[in-house]
Every structure is written in structure tokens, then in C-alpha cells.
Design a protein around this motif. Structure first.
Motif, PDB file in Angstrom:
ATOM      1  N   THR A  40       0.838  -1.200   0.000  1.00 52.26           N
ATOM      2  CA  THR A  40       0.000   0.000   0.000  1.00 52.26           C
ATOM      3  C   THR A  40       0.870   1.246   0.000  1.00 52.26           C
ATOM      4  O   THR A  40       0.742   2.117  -0.856  1.00 52.26           O
ATOM      5  CB  THR A  40      -0.927  -0.001   1.228  1.00 52.26           C
ATOM      6  OG1 THR A  40      -1.671  -1.218   1.252  1.00 52.26           O
ATOM      7  CG2 THR A  40      -1.885   1.190   1.173  1.00 52.26           C
ATOM      8  N   ASP A  41       1.751   1.364   0.985  1.00 53.52           N
ATOM      9  CA  ASP A  41       2.734   2.450   1.038  1.00 53.52           C
ATOM     10  C   ASP A  41       4.108   1.886   0.711  1.00 53.52           C
ATOM     11  O   ASP A  41       4.403   0.721   1.007  1.00 53.52           O
ATOM     12  CB  ASP A  41       2.769   3.099   2.427  1.00 53.52           C
ATOM     13  CG  ASP A  41       1.568   4.002   2.678  1.00 53.52           C
ATOM     14  OD1 ASP A  41       0.687   4.065   1.791  1.00 53.52           O
ATOM     15  OD2 ASP A  41       1.507   4.621   3.748  1.00 53.52           O
ATOM     16  N   VAL A  42       4.956   2.710   0.122  1.00 58.65           N
ATOM     17  CA  VAL A  42       6.319   2.304  -0.217  1.00 58.65           C
ATOM     18  C   VAL A  42       7.269   3.399   0.248  1.00 58.65           C
ATOM     19  O   VAL A  42       7.049   4.583  -0.028  1.00 58.65           O
ATOM     20  CB  VAL A  42       6.497   2.074  -1.731  1.00 58.65           C
ATOM     21  CG1 VAL A  42       7.930   1.657  -2.027  1.00 58.65           C
ATOM     22  CG2 VAL A  42       5.522   1.031  -2.233  1.00 58.65           C
ATOM     23  N   VAL A  43       8.332   2.983   0.988  1.00 48.86           N
ATOM     24  CA  VAL A  43       9.386   3.905   1.400  1.00 48.86           C
ATOM     25  C   VAL A  43      10.690   3.364   0.839  1.00 48.86           C
ATOM     26  O   VAL A  43      11.182   2.323   1.260  1.00 48.86           O
ATOM     27  CB  VAL A  43       9.476   4.042   2.931  1.00 48.86           C
ATOM     28  CG1 VAL A  43      10.583   5.029   3.305  1.00 48.86           C
ATOM     29  CG2 VAL A  43       8.146   4.511   3.504  1.00 48.86           C
ATOM     30  N   LEU A  44      11.254   4.072  -0.137  1.00 50.87           N
ATOM     31  CA  LEU A  44      12.511   3.678  -0.758  1.00 50.87           C
ATOM     32  C   LEU A  44      13.650   4.367  -0.020  1.00 50.87           C
ATOM     33  O   LEU A  44      13.739   5.601  -0.029  1.00 50.87           O
ATOM     34  CB  LEU A  44      12.514   4.059  -2.233  1.00 50.87           C
ATOM     35  CG  LEU A  44      13.771   3.725  -3.026  1.00 50.87           C
ATOM     36  CD1 LEU A  44      13.985   2.219  -3.083  1.00 50.87           C
ATOM     37  CD2 LEU A  44      13.681   4.296  -4.433  1.00 50.87           C
ATOM     38  N   ILE A  45      14.532   3.590   0.626  1.00 54.44           N
ATOM     39  CA  ILE A  45      15.570   4.173   1.480  1.00 54.44           C
ATOM     40  C   ILE A  45      16.952   4.137   0.835  1.00 54.44           C
ATOM     41  O   ILE A  45      17.933   4.500   1.468  1.00 54.44           O
ATOM     42  CB  ILE A  45      15.619   3.449   2.840  1.00 54.44           C
ATOM     43  CG1 ILE A  45      15.806   1.949   2.665  1.00 54.44           C
ATOM     44  CG2 ILE A  45      14.376   3.745   3.642  1.00 54.44           C
ATOM     45  CD1 ILE A  45      15.988   1.186   3.954  1.00 54.44           C
ATOM     46  N   ASP A  46      17.031   3.693  -0.410  1.00 58.71           N
ATOM     47  CA  ASP A  46      18.291   3.777  -1.166  1.00 58.71           C
ATOM     48  C   ASP A  46      17.928   4.199  -2.584  1.00 58.71           C
ATOM     49  O   ASP A  46      17.843   3.388  -3.493  1.00 58.71           O
ATOM     50  CB  ASP A  46      19.018   2.428  -1.159  1.00 58.71           C
ATOM     51  CG  ASP A  46      20.427   2.545  -1.733  1.00 58.71           C
ATOM     52  OD1 ASP A  46      20.861   3.687  -1.969  1.00 58.71           O
ATOM     53  OD2 ASP A  46      21.075   1.513  -1.948  1.00 58.71           O
ATOM     54  N   PRO A  47      17.682   5.489  -2.795  1.00 55.60           N
ATOM     55  CA  PRO A  47      17.055   5.960  -4.040  1.00 55.60           C
ATOM     56  C   PRO A  47      18.014   6.047  -5.215  1.00 55.60           C
ATOM     57  O   PRO A  47      18.402   7.128  -5.641  1.00 55.60           O
ATOM     58  CB  PRO A  47      16.526   7.347  -3.645  1.00 55.60           C
ATOM     59  CG  PRO A  47      17.489   7.819  -2.616  1.00 55.60           C
ATOM     60  CD  PRO A  47      17.935   6.600  -1.859  1.00 55.60           C
ATOM     61  N   ARG A  48      18.393   4.910  -5.766  1.00 58.47           N
ATOM     62  CA  ARG A  48      19.180   4.911  -6.982  1.00 58.47           C
ATOM     63  C   ARG A  48      18.233   5.024  -8.189  1.00 58.47           C
ATOM     64  O   ARG A  48      17.032   4.842  -8.067  1.00 58.47           O
ATOM     65  CB  ARG A  48      20.040   3.654  -7.067  1.00 58.47           C
ATOM     66  CG  ARG A  48      20.955   3.495  -5.866  1.00 58.47           C
ATOM     67  CD  ARG A  48      21.858   2.304  -5.973  1.00 58.47           C
ATOM     68  NE  ARG A  48      22.581   2.079  -4.736  1.00 58.47           N
ATOM     69  CZ  ARG A  48      23.485   1.126  -4.551  1.00 58.47           C
ATOM     70  NH1 ARG A  48      23.777   0.312  -5.537  1.00 58.47           N
ATOM     71  NH2 ARG A  48      24.101   0.990  -3.383  1.00 58.47           N
ATOM     72  N   ALA A  49      18.812   5.322  -9.345  1.00 53.68           N
ATOM     73  CA  ALA A  49      18.005   5.698 -10.505  1.00 53.68           C
ATOM     74  C   ALA A  49      16.970   4.633 -10.862  1.00 53.68           C
ATOM     75  O   ALA A  49      15.798   4.940 -11.120  1.00 53.68           O
ATOM     76  CB  ALA A  49      18.919   5.973 -11.696  1.00 53.68           C
ATOM     77  N   ARG A  50      17.383   3.339 -10.883  1.00 53.25           N
ATOM     78  CA  ARG A  50      16.469   2.282 -11.285  1.00 53.25           C
ATOM     79  C   ARG A  50      15.271   2.183 -10.359  1.00 53.25           C
ATOM     80  O   ARG A  50      14.107   2.153 -10.786  1.00 53.25           O
ATOM     81  CB  ARG A  50      17.251   0.959 -11.336  1.00 53.25           C
ATOM     82  CG  ARG A  50      16.552  -0.226 -11.993  1.00 53.25           C
ATOM     83  CD  ARG A  50      15.665  -1.024 -11.037  1.00 53.25           C
ATOM     84  NE  ARG A  50      16.371  -1.600  -9.935  1.00 53.25           N
ATOM     85  CZ  ARG A  50      16.684  -2.909  -9.842  1.00 53.25           C
ATOM     86  NH1 ARG A  50      16.356  -3.726 -10.817  1.00 53.25           N
ATOM     87  NH2 ARG A  50      17.299  -3.372  -8.775  1.00 53.25           N
ATOM     88  N   ALA A  51      15.520   2.159  -9.042  1.00 53.87           N
ATOM     89  CA  ALA A  51      14.441   1.999  -8.066  1.00 53.87           C
ATOM     90  C   ALA A  51      13.547   3.233  -8.014  1.00 53.87           C
ATOM     91  O   ALA A  51      12.327   3.124  -7.842  1.00 53.87           O
ATOM     92  CB  ALA A  51      15.016   1.708  -6.687  1.00 53.87           C
ATOM     93  N   VAL A  52      14.123   4.433  -8.144  1.00 57.78           N
ATOM     94  CA  VAL A  52      13.304   5.650  -8.132  1.00 57.78           C
ATOM     95  C   VAL A  52      12.321   5.632  -9.292  1.00 57.78           C
ATOM     96  O   VAL A  52      11.144   5.993  -9.143  1.00 57.78           O
ATOM     97  CB  VAL A  52      14.208   6.896  -8.191  1.00 57.78           C
ATOM     98  CG1 VAL A  52      13.381   8.151  -8.398  1.00 57.78           C
ATOM     99  CG2 VAL A  52      15.014   7.027  -6.919  1.00 57.78           C
ATOM    100  N   GLU A  53      12.766   5.202 -10.465  1.00 55.06           N
ATOM    101  CA  GLU A  53      11.884   5.143 -11.626  1.00 55.06           C
ATOM    102  C   GLU A  53      10.748   4.136 -11.413  1.00 55.06           C
ATOM    103  O   GLU A  53       9.629   4.344 -11.882  1.00 55.06           O
ATOM    104  CB  GLU A  53      12.706   4.757 -12.860  1.00 55.06           C
ATOM    105  CG  GLU A  53      11.890   4.483 -14.109  1.00 55.06           C
ATOM    106  CD  GLU A  53      11.123   5.705 -14.604  1.00 55.06           C
ATOM    107  OE1 GLU A  53      10.082   5.506 -15.257  1.00 55.06           O
ATOM    108  OE2 GLU A  53      11.557   6.837 -14.330  1.00 55.06           O
ATOM    109  N   ILE A  54      11.029   3.039 -10.701  1.00 49.18           N
ATOM    110  CA  ILE A  54       9.989   2.032 -10.458  1.00 49.18           C
ATOM    111  C   ILE A  54       9.004   2.508  -9.403  1.00 49.18           C
ATOM    112  O   ILE A  54       7.784   2.345  -9.558  1.00 49.18           O
ATOM    113  CB  ILE A  54      10.647   0.700 -10.034  1.00 49.18           C
ATOM    114  CG1 ILE A  54      11.405   0.091 -11.229  1.00 49.18           C
ATOM    115  CG2 ILE A  54       9.619  -0.287  -9.506  1.00 49.18           C
ATOM    116  CD1 ILE A  54      12.197  -1.151 -10.895  1.00 49.18           C
ATOM    117  N   VAL A  55       9.488   3.102  -8.317  1.00 54.02           N
ATOM    118  CA  VAL A  55       8.594   3.535  -7.230  1.00 54.02           C
ATOM    119  C   VAL A  55       7.841   4.799  -7.610  1.00 54.02           C
ATOM    120  O   VAL A  55       6.637   4.935  -7.341  1.00 54.02           O
ATOM    121  CB  VAL A  55       9.414   3.748  -5.942  1.00 54.02           C
ATOM    122  CG1 VAL A  55       8.539   4.329  -4.836  1.00 54.02           C
ATOM    123  CG2 VAL A  55      10.025   2.433  -5.485  1.00 54.02           C
TER     124      VAL A  55
END
Length: 408
Positions: A129-144
């Protein structure tokens, strides 16, 4: 002549000429020697296994939810649990999906991992439901946060929220670390503007919840949680729902297909042949091996100074105008010396070394990281500038440590 002849008699001949009572003593010494060698091999093997385990654990400590080291994240997990939040730690994808499905609605806390494919990471993110990305590299930021970007690092100074997010307003100032850009994403709230980017992006997740991205290496880790508004920001983002699923993928969770082993690639007769050759080598060593005796010192025929090797390699780099490899060689040497000066272990990565050096000298972290990692020399002038910068950094760290020792 007789004296010289006597001194050159082999140990085997001496044992045959010795009295009968000397043979058992010689055998006992031989057995003790073999026992000592076996014991040494066992100790060395155990020590190697222990050191290997320590290296793996130190790598796992960065943002690991169960690590109580300075780079771990056990403190924020304990605070969440004290606040009544159920925290589930998942170390493989199946457990993560099952926990998210069972505890829905739930918050997924995760870091980008090269072990996972885009589809796998997207599937786990879409199950929360909620997502907290704690290592915001380019690939993961684009997905989240589709359309958002990860770009650069913030100056090492507290930054105010300056956004409409109530969570950020309550937390107050933080030192952002890695910077983010909204890019083409729509409906995002960007907070903590500095250095041409933002320290926090908040938007809508794929399931209609809240998706956020921030640099946990500067905010969530144990050593930084009590600074500025880090704890308030982390707890507000992670504790919105009653359950948190902290997904930390391991090596066994990788999507990379297993490559065939050496045994699968070689013909069937190779292994028996190797075993026979090894047995023959052991038998020959026992048959022709000498008895234990005094060590013989022999001068080496050639001595090559380390400076000559270094100069030869430098000439090759200069002839090929390979400034990038030359800069890498300078950085590797500087990072090793800085790690020893700062008392860091061999498993410490270059980012940890850069941050420690910046803390000691008071220099901006972004500048130190650029000097040790990011800057790519295009010309020989740039290479000289990097070399001078590394020398200045080492001198500054050495001076800071000397001042600390004098203060004590």
C-alpha cells in the motif's frame, strides 16, 4: 677433511649411525612436527572462515534492519515497534509478498538491490500500500515514482523542508544526502531543496497509497537517526500503516540464472584423472620428501624495487594517455591509506571512507565523494588536479588525527 666429511652427512645417514635409543625419539619428533602442521592448517582455515564471515556481515550492516552497528537500521525498527507498529523483516521475495498480502494494508520499506530484476522489484512494490525507498538509486526511483530521477548529492548542511508536506514540516531540518528530481512525474511533492535537487519526494503509489524516496544512508542509519529531524521523518513515513514489511534481499534471492559449474562443463574422465594425479603427487612427496632439518638461507638472484614497477606502470599510462586508469590507481592507493588512518576495516567501501574523511576534516561530503569516486579526468590536467586533491585530503586527515591526539 674428516671434519668436513662428517658435517655433510645427510640426516638419514646420521639416524642410521645413531644409537638404538635415538630412533624412537626421532620418530616422536617427526610425529609432533606433522601434528603441528595439521593443527596450523586447521587454525588457518578456521581463521579464514571467520574473517570471511565477518566481511559478509559488515557488508550486510548497511541499512540492515537487524544490525546494531553504525550503518545498520535496528534503531528505527525498535522505535516503530515501541510505537505499536508490527515490523516484519523479510529476506527473500516470497516472504515479502506473503507478508504484504497477509498484513494488507502494509508499508514496504526497501533499498534498491542489483540482485533483483526490474520486474521482480516492481512486483513487490506493487503489492504494498505504502512504499518507502531508502536507497534511491536511478532504477528503483523510476519504479517507485515513475518519471522521477536520482541525481547528485546535497551539501553537508541542514536543509529546511520548504514544501507542503505535513510530514516534512513536522520533522524539520535534515541533511538530505542523495538528491532527487521530480522529472516528468506528475503529482509529486518535492521537499528539502538544495544543490539543484530535493532530499525527499512524496507521491502516490501504484495501489493508491503513499510512495516516498529518501537517502536512508544519511537519515535512517543508527548513527544518524538522532540528528536533526531524521527520526521524526523516518517514523512518519514508515509508521502511517499498522504493519511495516522491511524487505532486505539476500544472495539467494537473485534473479540471475545459475551458471553451469566447472564439473558440469568438463568431461567425465577429468575428475578421476585429477584424483589419480593428486594421489600420485602425494605419494611422490612422501617417498622423495626430505626429513625436517635446518633452514638454508639463499640470496635471491634478482631484486626489483617497488619504485621501478611503479614507474614502469606510470610510463605505460602516460604513453597511452589513459587518465581514467591512472586516476583509479591513485584513488585505490589513497582510499587504502585513508582507511588505515581512520581505523576502518578492509570491508569498508569507498563511500564509507569518503564520509569518514569528510567528517574528520570538515570538508563537504559531496566534494570528498567526487574526489574519491565520481570525477572522471578527461585530460592530464584533470588527472594532476585529482592527484593534488588526494594528497591534500590525506594531509588534512593526518593533521586532523594529529590534532585529536594532541587534544587528548
Amino acid at each position: 677433511m674428516s671434519g668436513a666429511t662428517t658435517s655433510s652427512i645427510a640426516p638419514g645417514a646420521a639416524s642410521r649411525a645413531a644409537p638404538p635409543g635415538a630412533a624412537p625419539s626421532s620418530r616422536r619428533r617427526s610425529l609432533w612436527a606433522w601434528a603441528a602442521i595439521a593443527g596450523l592448517l586447521v587454525v588457518v582455515g578456521g581463521a579464514g572462515a571467520a574473517l570471511s564471515g565477518l566481511g559478509e556481515w559488515s557488508e550486510r550492516d548497511v541499512l540492515d534492519p537487524e544490525s546494531r552497528g553504525p550503518d545498520g537500521a535496528a534503531a528505527v525498527v525498535e522505535l516503530l515497534r515501541e510505537g505499536g507498529i508490527d515490523v516484519v523483516i523479510a529476506r527473500d521475495r516470497e516472504n515479502a509478498r506473503e507478508a504484504l498480502a497477509t498484513a494488507s494494508p502494509a508499508t514496504l520499506v526497501t533499498a534498491d538491490s542489483p540482485l533483483l530484476s526490474d520486474d521482480t522489484l516492481r512486483g513487490i512494490v506493487d503489492a504494498a500500500t505504502d512504499v518507502v525507498l531508502i536507497d534511491p538509486r536511478a532504477r528503483a526511483v523510476e519504479i517507485v515514482l515513475p518519471g522521477a530521477l536520482s541525481e547528485g548529492f546535497a551539501p553537508d548542511a541542514p536543509v529546511a523542508p520548504e514544501c507542503a508536506s505535513e510530514v516534512a514540516a513536522r520533522a524539520g531540518e535534515i541533511v538530505p544526502g542523495r538528491l532527487l528530481q521530480p522529472g516528468t512525474a506528475a503529482g509529486l511533492t518535492a521537499c528539502y531543496p538544495t544543490g539543484g535537487g530535493y532530499g525527499l519526494l512524496v507521491g502516490e503509489s501504484a495501489t493508491g497509497g503513499v510512495a516516498s524516496a529518501l537517502d536512508g544512508r544519511e537519515i535512517v542509519i543508527n548513527s544518524a537517526l538522532a540528528q536533526n529531524g531524521n527520526a521524526a521523518l523516518a517514523l512518519s513515513l514508515m509508521g502511517r500503516l499498522p504493519t511495516v514489511v522491511w524487505y532486505s534481499p539476500g544472495v539467494d534471492d537473485a534473479d540471475i540464472a545459475a551458471e553451469p559449474t566447472l564439473g558440469e562443463l568438463t568431461p567425465g574422465w577429468v575428475t578421476p584423472a585429477i584424483v589419480v594425479l593428486a594421489a600420485a603427487a602425494v605419494a611422490a612427496a612422501i617417498w622423495r620428501g626430505r626429513r625436517f632439518g635446518p633452514l638454508v638461507v639463499e640470496d635471491l638472484p634478482v631484486t626489483v624495487r617497488a619504485s621501478e614497477t611503479m614507474e614502469g606502470r606510470a610510463r605505460l599510462y602516460a604513453r597511452g594517455r589513459d587518465t581514467a586508469h591512472a586516476a583509479d590507481a591513485l584513488r585505490i592507493g589513497a582510499a587504502g591509506r585513508l582507511a588505515r588512518m581512520l581505523g576502518l576495516g578492509r570491508a569498508a567501501d569507498v563511500h564509507t571512507i569518503a564520509d569518514a574523511a569528510a567528517d574528520r576534516t570538515g570538508a563537504p561530503r559531496a566534494r570528498v565523494r567526487a574526489l574519491l569516486v565520481d570525477d572522471v579526468p578527461g585530460t592530464e590536467k584533470d588527472l594532476v588536479a585529482i592527484s593534488d586533491g588526494l594528497d591534500d585530503l590525506e594531509r588534512a586527515v593526518r593533521a586532523a588525527l594529529r590534532d585529536e591526539g594532541a587534544t587528548r
